[in-house]
Scaffold this motif. Sequence first.
Motif: not given
Length: 145
Positions: A41-47, A84-92
């Motif tokens: 859910g929406p709190l995925w970014f905390l994990d 999968a959520r924010v895209g490849p560039s921000p993830t890298r």
Amino acid sequence: MSSDACGRLAEACARLAADDTTSTSRFLRELGHEVAGVRRGPLWFLDAGRGGANRIRGRGFRDHVDDGTEGQARHFAGIVAMAARVGPSPTRWLSIHVGRDAPDTADGRLTDHAIDFVRLIRSGELPLSETDAWIRATICGGGSA
């Protein structure tokens, strides 16, 4: 059942792909949840921000992506969940600058493989039914790339 963590990561892919109703986005999010403990859910970014959880501990990764810890399955699946959520560039960028995973390290190379995994799935080049084989061929095993 595989005795090493990379094999269990591949088995998780096969299990999730076996559901014919699974979309590519859901597959990627579920892999992050099942292997790295990243919430759906929406709190995925905390994990994701705290590095997830080692739900599959162990070794079995190729030398070029093996950092000597038992958390590489979590690292791979966590990066997949994030990309999968924010895209490849921000993830890298986050992996390098926040996670301090330099591109020329085992973790940096594993990050690049995870981002490529997401790209291949999203583009349709890698069918979900073949994700377990991709994992085994690309990041599993004791040898160098």
